[in-house]
Write a protein that holds these residues in place. Structure first.
Motif, mmCIF file in Angstrom:
data_model
loop_
_atom_site.group_PDB
_atom_site.id
_atom_site.type_symbol
_atom_site.label_atom_id
_atom_site.label_comp_id
_atom_site.label_asym_id
_atom_site.label_seq_id
_atom_site.Cartn_x
_atom_site.Cartn_y
_atom_site.Cartn_z
ATOM 1 N N ALA A 1 50.229 -3.575 5.999
ATOM 2 C CA ALA A 1 52.139 -3.138 6.115
ATOM 3 C C ALA A 1 52.544 -2.172 5.230
ATOM 4 O O ALA A 1 52.759 -1.081 5.381
ATOM 5 C CB ALA A 1 52.523 -4.122 6.586
ATOM 6 N N ALA A 2 52.818 -1.935 3.559
ATOM 7 C CA ALA A 2 53.142 -1.646 3.197
ATOM 8 C C ALA A 2 52.260 0.243 3.008
ATOM 9 O O ALA A 2 52.620 1.411 2.821
ATOM 10 C CB ALA A 2 53.215 -2.024 1.705
ATOM 11 N N THR A 3 51.177 0.333 2.880
ATOM 12 C CA THR A 3 50.147 1.740 2.999
ATOM 13 C C THR A 3 50.308 2.218 4.017
ATOM 14 O O THR A 3 50.403 3.761 4.377
ATOM 15 C CB THR A 3 48.499 0.703 3.158
ATOM 16 N N VAL A 4 50.468 1.416 5.586
ATOM 17 C CA VAL A 4 51.347 2.617 6.900
ATOM 18 C C VAL A 4 52.175 3.311 6.423
ATOM 19 O O VAL A 4 52.120 4.611 6.483
ATOM 20 C CB VAL A 4 50.765 1.267 7.895
ATOM 21 N N GLY A 5 52.999 2.417 5.531
ATOM 22 C CA GLY A 5 54.625 3.177 5.566
ATOM 23 C C GLY A 5 54.337 4.006 4.636
ATOM 24 O O GLY A 5 54.710 5.200 4.969
ATOM 25 N N ILE A 6 53.275 3.831 3.663
ATOM 26 C CA ILE A 6 53.239 5.057 2.558
ATOM 27 C C ILE A 6 52.505 6.524 2.933
ATOM 28 O O ILE A 6 52.292 7.487 2.999
ATOM 29 C CB ILE A 6 51.905 4.629 1.444
ATOM 30 N N GLY A 7 51.682 6.187 3.966
ATOM 31 C CA GLY A 7 50.615 6.771 4.662
ATOM 32 C C GLY A 7 52.286 7.431 5.797
ATOM 33 O O GLY A 7 51.523 9.440 5.893
ATOM 34 N N SER B 1 45.325 2.324 8.335
ATOM 35 C CA SER B 1 46.389 0.823 7.441
ATOM 36 C C SER B 1 46.623 0.207 8.864
ATOM 37 O O SER B 1 46.716 -0.911 8.926
ATOM 38 C CB SER B 1 47.081 1.138 6.823
ATOM 39 N N SER B 2 47.007 0.868 9.637
ATOM 40 C CA SER B 2 47.695 0.431 11.265
ATOM 41 C C SER B 2 46.429 -0.977 12.069
ATOM 42 O O SER B 2 46.753 -1.961 11.788
ATOM 43 C CB SER B 2 47.760 1.400 11.968
ATOM 44 N N VAL B 3 45.926 -0.266 11.514
ATOM 45 C CA VAL B 3 44.300 -1.086 12.635
ATOM 46 C C VAL B 3 43.894 -2.571 12.044
ATOM 47 O O VAL B 3 44.343 -3.918 12.076
ATOM 48 C CB VAL B 3 43.473 -0.183 12.922
ATOM 49 N N LEU B 4 44.099 -2.409 10.137
ATOM 50 C CA LEU B 4 43.939 -3.734 9.230
ATOM 51 C C LEU B 4 45.026 -4.313 9.613
ATOM 52 O O LEU B 4 45.126 -6.026 10.422
ATOM 53 C CB LEU B 4 43.556 -3.006 8.222
ATOM 54 N N GLU C 1 41.178 1.319 -0.023
ATOM 55 C CA GLU C 1 41.111 0.364 -0.202
ATOM 56 C C GLU C 1 41.269 -0.528 1.721
ATOM 57 O O GLU C 1 40.999 -1.090 2.284
ATOM 58 C CB GLU C 1 41.382 -1.203 -1.204
ATOM 59 N N ARG C 2 42.629 -0.614 1.813
ATOM 60 C CA ARG C 2 42.910 0.310 3.113
ATOM 61 C C ARG C 2 43.146 0.845 3.737
ATOM 62 O O ARG C 2 42.736 0.960 5.388
ATOM 63 C CB ARG C 2 44.474 -0.687 2.841
ATOM 64 N N ALA D 1 57.881 3.102 3.758
ATOM 65 C CA ALA D 1 57.692 4.510 4.609
ATOM 66 C C ALA D 1 59.246 4.611 3.521
ATOM 67 O O ALA D 1 58.753 6.431 3.175
ATOM 68 C CB ALA D 1 57.822 4.372 5.836
ATOM 69 N N VAL D 2 60.182 4.484 3.938
ATOM 70 C CA VAL D 2 62.133 4.844 3.670
ATOM 71 C C VAL D 2 61.453 4.991 1.406
ATOM 72 O O VAL D 2 61.803 6.186 1.259
ATOM 73 C CB VAL D 2 63.209 3.929 3.477
#
Length: 430
Positions: free
Chosen positions: A257-263, A275-278, A213-214, A187-188
């Motif tokens: 996890a990286a996708t969650v940060g990006i979102g 992505s969090s669910v995944l 995809e995520r 995220a940062v």
């Protein structure tokens, strides 16, 4: 094969040696001359799956749990007697399974010290975020190779089956810390890139295949995580290299996890949620699979009276993991069903367009492509716009074609759908 060295306490020398003779194990005895209450050091080679039963027989003969026991990986043993012993244990049910003590040591070694673990997790997450934003599968794969996530998952499972609360707690803490670091660092990193204009402000993240995809994980994601957990446990208890298995587990954790940060950094709640669910499903599934495989393989606490306690802990933790997976699987099932509906709707619309163009009145019209545009909903997506690209001869007129296509697309979709027609002039050369 292993080379085992044990210190024999005073008064237990004959009993220990008799136990080794009963097991038909070759050994070498070295007298101990220190001031400690140790009579001798006994060294003997064993097949991998013989270490645990032989050590159990020595403890039954009086070998103290406080005695030093060293198990060393041996390359070659040249002995006819050892070959007979290997053949005997080759027929055992436990196959290549390593001893309980080795299992605990390997699980601890796979979970590095906190500074190393934190650094490698942050680096792998940043690389994964960069790969996702670049839409580069190779970069995303590279982030998985250095992710240190195998050890904590295995440590938690091993700690449960052998009733080692400290090892279990450390594994759980490192997993939670790793996920928090992965999401936070991504995220940062993404936030800095976005507001430093390194990434174009108008970039549509959901147009990137690696990110998309995520976004909407389905039931197959659960299968991947369960397979990774089984592979991790098998690699741990057989003593084979865990490098590739670590990549498989990182596949299930680092990119999501990286996708969650990006979102979160991009202000896309749907992306962060999906992505969090995944991530959660994958973490729970990996731990559940590893836990069940290790218990099924026969690993138990060293003390017999602690087996019931370990079984109780196993049942409680399995129930918690299953409950979490089942709750999150509702989301996965919804995405899977939605994907099926989407595919069915697309096929029905495409067939309807082809049926209209099959009319003799439009024999000069060629269907070039049918594209679908969707809303940003996570579940139950249906086509919002259908883009039909047609090839037509120069100066050709197609009376009523747009109306008929619009009616047929609405009929196929079961609701009012916007249709966009694109005409390309096609000249046929004979």
């Amino acid at each position: 094969m292993r080379l085992v060295q044990v210190t024999v306490p005073v008064g237990k020398r004959e009993a220990v040696l008799d136990a080794l003779d009963d097991q038909r194990v070759d050994y070498v005895v070295t007298d101990e001359t220190s001031d400690r209450d140790v009579a001798a050091v006994v060294s003997f080679p064993l097949p991998v799956n013989a270490v645990e039963p032989v050590l159990e027989s020595l403890r039954a003969a009086g070998l103290s749990e406080d005695a030093y026991t060293v198990v060393i990986d041996a390359e070659t043993v040249l002995s006819r007697h050892f070959e007979e012993l290997s053949d005997e244990y080759a027929e055992a049910e436990n196959g290549d399974r390593i001893a309980r003590e080795e299992l605990q040591a390997r699980a601890s070694d796979l979970a590095p010290t906190l500074p190393t673990y934190a650094t490698m997790t942050v680096v792998s997450s940043v690389i994964a975020a960069a790969g996702l934003l670049l839409d580069s599968p190779a970069t995303v794969v590279g982030s998985m190779v250095i992710a240190p996530l195998l050890g904590p998952a295995m440590a938690a499972s091993v700690g449960t089956v052998v009733d080692d609360r400290e090892q279990f707690s450390r594994g759980v803490r490192l997993q939670l810390l790793g996920l928090a670091l992965a999401v936070g660092s991504a995220a940062v990193f993404t936030f800095v890139l976005r507001y430093a204009n390194v990434v174009p402000p108008g970039l549509d993240l959901l147009s990137l295949a690696e990110v998309r995809e995520r976004l909407r994980p389905d039931v197959l994601s659960l299968i991947v995580a369960l397979g990774a957990g089984v592979a991790g446990a098998v690699s741990l208890m057989t003593g084979v290299s865990s490098a590739l298995v670590g990549v498989a587990i990182a596949v299930a954790l680092i990119p999501p996890a990286a996708t969650v940060g990006i979102g979160l950094a991009w202000g896309l709640p749907s992306l962060a949620l999906g992505s969090s669910v995944l991530v959660l499903v994958n973490v729970l599934s990996i731990n559940l699979a590893a836990l069940l495989v290790l218990w099924y393989a026969g690993y138990r606490p060293k003390q017999f009276f602690r087996v019931d306690e370990a079984r109780s802990a196993l049942l409680k933790r399995t129930a918690v993991l299953l409950a979490g997976i089942l709750v999150l699987s509702v989301f996965l099932g919804g995405v899977t069903y939605s994907s099926y509906q989407t595919a069915t709707a697309e096929q029905s619309i495409r067939t309807g367009v082809e049926d209209v163009l099959a009319d003799e009145a439009y024999e000069d019209v060629t269907l070039l492509d049918v594209e679908f545009e969707y809303s940003r909903q996570l579940l139950f997506r249906t086509p919002a716009t259908v883009v039909v690209t047609l090839g037509v001869p120069p100066d050709s007129e197609q009376p009523g074609l747009s109306r008929r296509l619009d009616e047929r697309v609405d009929e196929s979709a079961g609701r009012d759908v916007t249709i966009e027609l694109r005409y390309l002039t096609v000249e046929r050369v004979s």
